[in-house]
Design a protein around this motif. Structure first.
Motif, PDB file in Angstrom:
ATOM      1  N   MET A  12      44.754  39.639  35.473  1.00  0.00           N
ATOM      2  CA  MET A  12      43.605  40.515  35.210  1.00  0.00           C
ATOM      3  C   MET A  12      42.398  39.661  34.819  1.00  0.00           C
ATOM      4  N   PHE A  13      41.240  40.000  35.364  1.00  0.00           N
ATOM      5  CA  PHE A  13      39.973  39.483  34.828  1.00  0.00           C
ATOM      6  C   PHE A  13      39.325  40.682  34.151  1.00  0.00           C
ATOM      7  N   GLY A  14      39.446  40.780  32.850  1.00  0.00           N
ATOM      8  CA  GLY A  14      38.979  41.990  32.172  1.00  0.00           C
ATOM      9  C   GLY A  14      39.739  43.178  32.738  1.00  0.00           C
ATOM     10  N   GLY A  15      38.997  44.140  33.272  1.00  0.00           N
ATOM     11  CA  GLY A  15      39.651  45.333  33.822  1.00  0.00           C
ATOM     12  C   GLY A  15      40.019  45.186  35.291  1.00  0.00           C
ATOM     13  N   LEU A  16      39.693  44.043  35.906  1.00  0.00           N
ATOM     14  CA  LEU A  16      39.944  43.883  37.342  1.00  0.00           C
ATOM     15  C   LEU A  16      41.285  43.207  37.597  1.00  0.00           C
ATOM     16  N   LYS A  17      42.132  43.873  38.401  1.00  0.00           N
ATOM     17  CA  LYS A  17      43.438  43.292  38.717  1.00  0.00           C
ATOM     18  C   LYS A  17      43.285  42.422  39.972  1.00  0.00           C
ATOM     19  N   ALA A  18      43.102  41.121  39.763  1.00  0.00           N
ATOM     20  CA  ALA A  18      42.866  40.220  40.900  1.00  0.00           C
ATOM     21  C   ALA A  18      44.159  39.926  41.646  1.00  0.00           C
ATOM     22  N   ILE A  19      45.294  39.910  40.908  1.00  0.00           N
ATOM     23  CA  ILE A  19      46.622  39.737  41.516  1.00  0.00           C
ATOM     24  C   ILE A  19      47.515  40.807  40.909  1.00  0.00           C
ATOM     25  N   GLY A  36      44.010  36.796  53.835  1.00  0.00           N
ATOM     26  CA  GLY A  36      43.423  38.005  53.268  1.00  0.00           C
ATOM     27  C   GLY A  36      41.913  37.914  53.279  1.00  0.00           C
ATOM     28  N   ALA A  37      41.268  39.050  53.239  1.00  0.00           N
ATOM     29  CA  ALA A  37      39.805  39.089  53.281  1.00  0.00           C
ATOM     30  C   ALA A  37      39.225  38.525  51.987  1.00  0.00           C
ATOM     31  N   ASN A  38      37.920  38.364  51.949  1.00  0.00           N
ATOM     32  CA  ASN A  38      37.261  37.896  50.730  1.00  0.00           C
ATOM     33  C   ASN A  38      37.629  38.783  49.557  1.00  0.00           C
ATOM     34  N   GLY A  39      37.932  38.148  48.434  1.00  0.00           N
ATOM     35  CA  GLY A  39      38.225  38.917  47.226  1.00  0.00           C
ATOM     36  C   GLY A  39      39.658  39.410  47.138  1.00  0.00           C
ATOM     37  N   GLY A  41      42.266  37.790  46.402  1.00  0.00           N
ATOM     38  CA  GLY A  41      43.002  37.184  45.283  1.00  0.00           C
ATOM     39  C   GLY A  41      43.622  35.837  45.626  1.00  0.00           C
ATOM     40  N   LYS A  42      43.275  35.288  46.782  1.00  0.00           N
ATOM     41  CA  LYS A  42      43.931  34.061  47.265  1.00  0.00           C
ATOM     42  C   LYS A  42      43.635  32.857  46.358  1.00  0.00           C
ATOM     43  N   THR A  43      42.361  32.645  46.067  1.00  0.00           N
ATOM     44  CA  THR A  43      42.011  31.483  45.230  1.00  0.00           C
ATOM     45  C   THR A  43      42.550  31.668  43.815  1.00  0.00           C
ATOM     46  N   THR A  44      42.541  32.886  43.331  1.00  0.00           N
ATOM     47  CA  THR A  44      43.118  33.152  42.002  1.00  0.00           C
ATOM     48  C   THR A  44      44.591  32.745  41.991  1.00  0.00           C
ATOM     49  N   LEU A  45      45.286  33.022  43.094  1.00  0.00           N
ATOM     50  CA  LEU A  45      46.701  32.623  43.189  1.00  0.00           C
ATOM     51  C   LEU A  45      46.840  31.105  43.014  1.00  0.00           C
ATOM     52  N   ILE A  52      45.092  26.520  36.126  1.00  0.00           N
ATOM     53  CA  ILE A  52      43.691  26.740  35.712  1.00  0.00           C
ATOM     54  C   ILE A  52      43.615  28.057  34.934  1.00  0.00           C
ATOM     55  N   TYR A  53      44.352  29.053  35.411  1.00  0.00           N
ATOM     56  CA  TYR A  53      44.488  30.295  34.647  1.00  0.00           C
ATOM     57  C   TYR A  53      45.953  30.489  34.265  1.00  0.00           C
ATOM     58  N   LYS A  54      46.149  31.165  33.159  1.00  0.00           N
ATOM     59  CA  LYS A  54      47.507  31.571  32.775  1.00  0.00           C
ATOM     60  C   LYS A  54      47.680  33.033  33.199  1.00  0.00           C
ATOM     61  N   PHE A  84      40.036  22.345  47.409  1.00  0.00           N
ATOM     62  CA  PHE A  84      39.231  23.490  46.982  1.00  0.00           C
ATOM     63  C   PHE A  84      38.433  24.044  48.156  1.00  0.00           C
ATOM     64  N   GLN A  85      38.153  25.328  48.058  1.00  0.00           N
ATOM     65  CA  GLN A  85      37.347  25.982  49.092  1.00  0.00           C
ATOM     66  C   GLN A  85      35.960  25.332  49.152  1.00  0.00           C
ATOM     67  N   ASN A  86      35.366  25.105  47.983  1.00  0.00           N
ATOM     68  CA  ASN A  86      34.115  24.343  47.923  1.00  0.00           C
ATOM     69  C   ASN A  86      34.502  22.923  47.544  1.00  0.00           C
ATOM     70  N   ASP A 165      43.074  25.193  50.199  1.00  0.00           N
ATOM     71  CA  ASP A 165      42.255  26.411  50.053  1.00  0.00           C
ATOM     72  C   ASP A 165      41.180  26.451  51.139  1.00  0.00           C
ATOM     73  N   GLU A 166      41.389  27.287  52.113  1.00  0.00           N
ATOM     74  CA  GLU A 166      40.496  27.439  53.267  1.00  0.00           C
ATOM     75  C   GLU A 166      40.034  26.094  53.821  1.00  0.00           C
ATOM     76  N   PRO A 167      41.002  25.310  54.316  1.00  0.00           N
ATOM     77  CA  PRO A 167      40.646  23.968  54.785  1.00  0.00           C
ATOM     78  C   PRO A 167      39.671  23.976  55.961  1.00  0.00           C
TER      79      PRO A 167
HETATM   80  P1  ATP Z   1      37.466  34.407  48.841  1.00  0.00           P
HETATM   81  O1  ATP Z   1      37.987  34.238  50.216  1.00  0.00           O
HETATM   82  O2  ATP Z   1      36.138  35.097  48.791  1.00  0.00           O
HETATM   83  O3  ATP Z   1      37.513  33.176  48.011  1.00  0.00           O
HETATM   84  P2  ATP Z   1      39.823  35.273  47.438  1.00  0.00           P
HETATM   85  O4  ATP Z   1      40.854  36.015  48.176  1.00  0.00           O
HETATM   86  O5  ATP Z   1      40.060  33.837  47.180  1.00  0.00           O
HETATM   87  O6  ATP Z   1      38.423  35.473  48.131  1.00  0.00           O
HETATM   88  P3  ATP Z   1      39.532  35.474  44.590  1.00  0.00           P
HETATM   89  O7  ATP Z   1      38.452  34.474  44.507  1.00  0.00           O
HETATM   90  O8  ATP Z   1      40.872  35.105  44.136  1.00  0.00           O
HETATM   91  O9  ATP Z   1      39.625  36.039  46.083  1.00  0.00           O
HETATM   92  O10 ATP Z   1      39.039  36.777  43.816  1.00  0.00           O
HETATM   93  C1  ATP Z   1      39.859  37.942  43.618  1.00  0.00           C
HETATM   94  C2  ATP Z   1      39.081  38.934  42.785  1.00  0.00           C
HETATM   95  O11 ATP Z   1      38.939  38.433  41.454  1.00  0.00           O
HETATM   96  C3  ATP Z   1      37.674  39.199  43.299  1.00  0.00           C
HETATM   97  O12 ATP Z   1      37.388  40.564  43.079  1.00  0.00           O
HETATM   98  C4  ATP Z   1      36.815  38.305  42.429  1.00  0.00           C
HETATM   99  O13 ATP Z   1      35.520  38.832  42.275  1.00  0.00           O
HETATM  100  C5  ATP Z   1      37.576  38.316  41.102  1.00  0.00           C
HETATM  101  N1  ATP Z   1      37.421  37.071  40.341  1.00  0.00           N
HETATM  102  C6  ATP Z   1      37.768  35.837  40.767  1.00  0.00           C
HETATM  103  N2  ATP Z   1      37.543  34.918  39.807  1.00  0.00           N
HETATM  104  C7  ATP Z   1      37.031  35.598  38.746  1.00  0.00           C
HETATM  105  C8  ATP Z   1      36.606  35.230  37.430  1.00  0.00           C
HETATM  106  N3  ATP Z   1      36.673  33.968  37.024  1.00  0.00           N
HETATM  107  N4  ATP Z   1      36.145  36.204  36.606  1.00  0.00           N
HETATM  108  C9  ATP Z   1      36.107  37.493  37.033  1.00  0.00           C
HETATM  109  N5  ATP Z   1      36.502  37.919  38.226  1.00  0.00           N
HETATM  110  C10 ATP Z   1      36.958  36.995  39.100  1.00  0.00           C
END
Ligand code: ATP
Length: 243
Positions: A12-19, A36-39, A41-45, A52-54, A84-86, A165-167
């Motif tokens: 969770m990022f606050g109220g957002l369930k990223a994974i 998966g499309a942008n957002g 949750g791939k990079t969060t994984l 980097i995150y727990k 890294f993606q960037n 990450d998105e090579p």
């Molecule tokens: P992309 O291809 O755009 O990188 P992604 O699949 O890698 O997308 P993530 O970057 O993991 O997606 O993001 C997943 C969700 O978590 C998105 O809604 C994003 O806005 C949110 N998010 C990611 N990092 C943070 C953060 N540090 N704080 C708050 N929300 C975040």
């Protein structure tokens, strides 16, 4: 057989369930795609795997060792490397120095290994077609070469598990084809390596990945071979339909 196991992973990022309650099992010596499309949750994984995150909940296990709660440097020493993606190169260091940083992270500065380390750098330079640019500053390389250098530096840590990450981000179609054969060659030369790669284009994973998970809004909506997921109605609706 299995190298990486992810169970019930939630972040969770606050109220957002990223994974959300993610399960993934990656077998040794395979190439596993997370699409998966942008957002989605791939990079969060990747940020969860590399400490980097727990995670809010769930398990991440590499070779029977839990990674949750471990600092990133320890996870790196356990054999996980990432790109890294960037890009995150040391722009003012030259190509060799960038690769050497990867080696030092893994081995420390033991002088006795100097010859072996320089041989390995040479092998990486050849494999990645960077030998003519060896003494050039990373920041001055063309973009496609910078992306390759990031992979070479990650490999210099001699990982069991390489996370890409998105090579292909920002590459033109010809460069993408070159990258596909390069990753295949890496797989051949580093015969024990397991690769997980994040992509949002299905094209790159075709012909490269043995198995894929398709993510959408933090959830796995399909797992299987590329062919299997491509014909999955959920995937077509959520993702491929818009491609
Ligand atoms: P992309 O291809 O755009 O990188 P992604 O699949 O890698 O997308 P993530 O970057 O993991 O997606 O993001 C997943 C969700 O978590 C998105 O809604 C994003 O806005 C949110 N998010 C990611 N990092 C943070 C953060 N540090 N704080 C708050 N929300 C975040």
């Amino acid at each position: 057989m299995e190298l990486l196991r992810i169970e019930n992973l939630t972040h969770m990022f606050g109220g957002l369930k990223a994974i959300s309650d993610l399960h993934i099992a990656v077998n040794r010596k395979t190439i596993y795609g997370v699409i998966g499309a942008n957002g989605a949750g791939k990079t969060t994984l990747f940020n969860l795997i590399t400490g980097i995150y727990k995670p809010t909940a769930g398990r991440i296990v590499l070779d029977r060792t839990s990674l949750v709660g471990k600092p990133s440097y320890e996870i790196s020493r356990l054999g996980v490397a990432r790109t890294f993606q960037n890009l995150r190169l040391f722009n003012d260091l030259n190509v060799i120095e960038n690769i050497h940083v990867g080696q030092i992270c893994h081995r420390g500065l033991r002088k006795s290994k100097a010859k072996e380390m320089s041989d390995k750098i040479e092998d990486l330079l050849n494999l990645f077609g960077l030998e003519m640019r060896a003494n050039e500053k990373a920041g001055n390389l063309p973009y496609g070469m910078q992306r390759k250098l990031e992979i070479a530096r990650a490999l210099a840590t001699e990982p069991k598990l390489l996370l890409l990450d998105e090579p292909a981000a920002g590459m033109n179609p010809k460069e993408v084809l070159g990258l596909v054969s390069l990753i295949q060659e890496v797989k051949k030369q580093f015969s024990d390596i397991t690769i997980v790669l994040i992509e949002h284009q299905m094209k790159l994973v075709e012909g490269l990945c043995d198995y894929v998970t398709v993510m959408n809004f933090g959830q796995a909506i399909a797992n299987g071979t590329v062919q299997e997921v491509q014909s999955n109605p959920k995937v077509i609706k959520a993702y491929l339909g818009e491609a």
